[in-house]
Scaffold this motif. Sequence first.
Motif, PDB file in Angstrom:
ATOM      1  N   UNK A  57       0.823  -1.211   0.000  1.00 61.50           N
ATOM      2  CA  UNK A  57       0.000   0.000   0.000  1.00 61.50           C
ATOM      3  C   UNK A  57       0.856   1.260   0.000  1.00 61.50           C
ATOM      4  N   UNK A  58       2.131   1.136   0.242  1.00 61.49           N
ATOM      5  CA  UNK A  58       3.004   2.309   0.304  1.00 61.49           C
ATOM      6  C   UNK A  58       3.957   2.385  -0.890  1.00 61.49           C
ATOM      7  N   UNK A  59       3.758   1.568  -1.902  1.00 58.35           N
ATOM      8  CA  UNK A  59       4.643   1.605  -3.061  1.00 58.35           C
ATOM      9  C   UNK A  59       4.549   2.949  -3.752  1.00 58.35           C
ATOM     10  N   UNK A  60       5.654   3.394  -4.338  1.00 60.30           N
ATOM     11  CA  UNK A  60       5.672   4.709  -4.968  1.00 60.30           C
ATOM     12  C   UNK A  60       4.942   4.716  -6.297  1.00 60.30           C
ATOM     13  N   UNK A  61       4.769   3.566  -6.920  1.00 58.79           N
ATOM     14  CA  UNK A  61       4.101   3.546  -8.223  1.00 58.79           C
ATOM     15  C   UNK A  61       2.585   3.415  -8.091  1.00 58.79           C
ATOM     16  N   UNK A  62       2.079   3.347  -6.892  1.00 59.39           N
ATOM     17  CA  UNK A  62       0.641   3.224  -6.692  1.00 59.39           C
ATOM     18  C   UNK A  62       0.130   4.546  -6.124  1.00 59.39           C
ATOM     19  N   UNK A  63      -0.740   5.209  -6.882  1.00 58.66           N
ATOM     20  CA  UNK A  63      -1.272   6.490  -6.454  1.00 58.66           C
ATOM     21  C   UNK A  63      -2.583   6.295  -5.707  1.00 58.66           C
ATOM     22  N   UNK A  64      -2.802   7.127  -4.731  1.00 55.56           N
ATOM     23  CA  UNK A  64      -4.060   7.196  -3.993  1.00 55.56           C
ATOM     24  C   UNK A  64      -4.415   5.925  -3.236  1.00 55.56           C
ATOM     25  N   UNK A  65      -3.466   5.065  -2.960  1.00 56.07           N
ATOM     26  CA  UNK A  65      -3.763   3.873  -2.167  1.00 56.07           C
ATOM     27  C   UNK A  65      -3.349   4.138  -0.733  1.00 56.07           C
ATOM     28  N   UNK A  66      -4.267   3.930   0.174  1.00 53.48           N
ATOM     29  CA  UNK A  66      -4.018   4.194   1.590  1.00 53.48           C
ATOM     30  C   UNK A  66      -4.325   2.930   2.375  1.00 53.48           C
ATOM     31  N   UNK A  67      -3.433   2.584   3.266  1.00 57.13           N
ATOM     32  CA  UNK A  67      -3.676   1.419   4.112  1.00 57.13           C
ATOM     33  C   UNK A  67      -4.501   1.870   5.305  1.00 57.13           C
ATOM     34  N   UNK A  68      -5.667   1.292   5.428  1.00 58.52           N
ATOM     35  CA  UNK A  68      -6.573   1.657   6.507  1.00 58.52           C
ATOM     36  C   UNK A  68      -6.599   0.538   7.548  1.00 58.52           C
ATOM     37  N   UNK A  69      -7.110   0.870   8.711  1.00 57.44           N
ATOM     38  CA  UNK A  69      -7.203  -0.128   9.758  1.00 57.44           C
ATOM     39  C   UNK A  69      -8.220  -1.202   9.383  1.00 57.44           C
ATOM     40  N   UNK A  70      -8.086  -2.333  10.022  1.00 56.18           N
ATOM     41  CA  UNK A  70      -8.975  -3.456   9.766  1.00 56.18           C
ATOM     42  C   UNK A  70     -10.416  -3.070  10.045  1.00 56.18           C
ATOM     43  N   UNK A  71     -11.306  -3.346   9.107  1.00 55.48           N
ATOM     44  CA  UNK A  71     -12.715  -3.062   9.279  1.00 55.48           C
ATOM     45  C   UNK A  71     -13.126  -1.664   8.861  1.00 55.48           C
ATOM     46  N   UNK A  72     -12.163  -0.795   8.543  1.00 59.12           N
ATOM     47  CA  UNK A  72     -12.501   0.562   8.132  1.00 59.12           C
ATOM     48  C   UNK A  72     -12.812   0.564   6.641  1.00 59.12           C
ATOM     49  N   UNK A  73     -13.994   1.044   6.304  1.00 59.87           N
ATOM     50  CA  UNK A  73     -14.409   1.098   4.903  1.00 59.87           C
ATOM     51  C   UNK A  73     -14.822   2.510   4.545  1.00 59.87           C
ATOM     52  N   UNK A  74     -14.655   2.849   3.300  1.00 57.70           N
ATOM     53  CA  UNK A  74     -15.047   4.151   2.796  1.00 57.70           C
ATOM     54  C   UNK A  74     -16.566   4.189   2.664  1.00 57.70           C
ATOM     55  N   UNK A  75     -17.175   5.287   3.090  1.00 60.02           N
ATOM     56  CA  UNK A  75     -18.622   5.412   3.009  1.00 60.02           C
ATOM     57  C   UNK A  75     -19.052   5.492   1.547  1.00 60.02           C
ATOM     58  N   UNK A  76     -20.154   4.825   1.221  1.00 54.74           N
ATOM     59  CA  UNK A  76     -20.650   4.852  -0.158  1.00 54.74           C
ATOM     60  C   UNK A  76     -21.158   6.232  -0.538  1.00 54.74           C
ATOM     61  N   UNK A  77     -21.458   7.079   0.443  1.00 56.17           N
ATOM     62  CA  UNK A  77     -21.914   8.436   0.149  1.00 56.17           C
ATOM     63  C   UNK A  77     -20.836   9.264  -0.537  1.00 56.17           C
ATOM     64  N   UNK A  78     -19.564   8.970  -0.273  1.00 59.66           N
ATOM     65  CA  UNK A  78     -18.495   9.676  -0.979  1.00 59.66           C
ATOM     66  C   UNK A  78     -18.554   9.394  -2.469  1.00 59.66           C
ATOM     67  N   UNK A  79     -18.807   8.146  -2.837  1.00 55.72           N
ATOM     68  CA  UNK A  79     -18.886   7.789  -4.261  1.00 55.72           C
ATOM     69  C   UNK A  79     -20.130   8.412  -4.908  1.00 55.72           C
ATOM     70  N   UNK A  80     -21.232   8.422  -4.172  1.00 63.80           N
ATOM     71  CA  UNK A  80     -22.462   9.032  -4.702  1.00 63.80           C
ATOM     72  C   UNK A  80     -22.248  10.536  -4.882  1.00 63.80           C
ATOM     73  N   UNK A  81     -21.634  11.184  -3.911  1.00 65.81           N
ATOM     74  CA  UNK A  81     -21.348  12.613  -4.011  1.00 65.81           C
ATOM     75  C   UNK A  81     -20.399  12.931  -5.150  1.00 65.81           C
ATOM     76  N   UNK A  82     -19.381  12.092  -5.340  1.00 64.21           N
ATOM     77  CA  UNK A  82     -18.437  12.304  -6.435  1.00 64.21           C
ATOM     78  C   UNK A  82     -19.144  12.169  -7.783  1.00 64.21           C
TER      79      UNK A  82
END
Length: 81
Positions: free
Chosen positions: A37-62
């Motif tokens: 998740x920390x490789x330099x060739x991978x953009x916008x990848x973030x290592x999150x804690x176990x069980x942490x998920x991005x809210x679907x509202x962010x995708x709907x808003x985008x």
Amino acid sequence: MVTTNTGRILRITPEDEAARAAAAAAATVVAPNIDPARRTDVLFRVRREEGHELSSWWMIGAFVVTSGLVIMLLSWVPGSS
């Protein structure tokens, strides 16, 4: 006996075999522990804690914001209705 692909028999002394094994052991380098998740060739990848998920509202808003921008930009195209 050690043979080549052509069937030729190679003469290997125990000293040659020990030197080859030592060279192979010296050439073997332990790769550092790299977090994918920390490789330099991978953009916008973030290592999150176990069980942490991005809210679907962010995708709907985008989607809504992107759609609004596209409609706004297309309204500037001459000849559109």
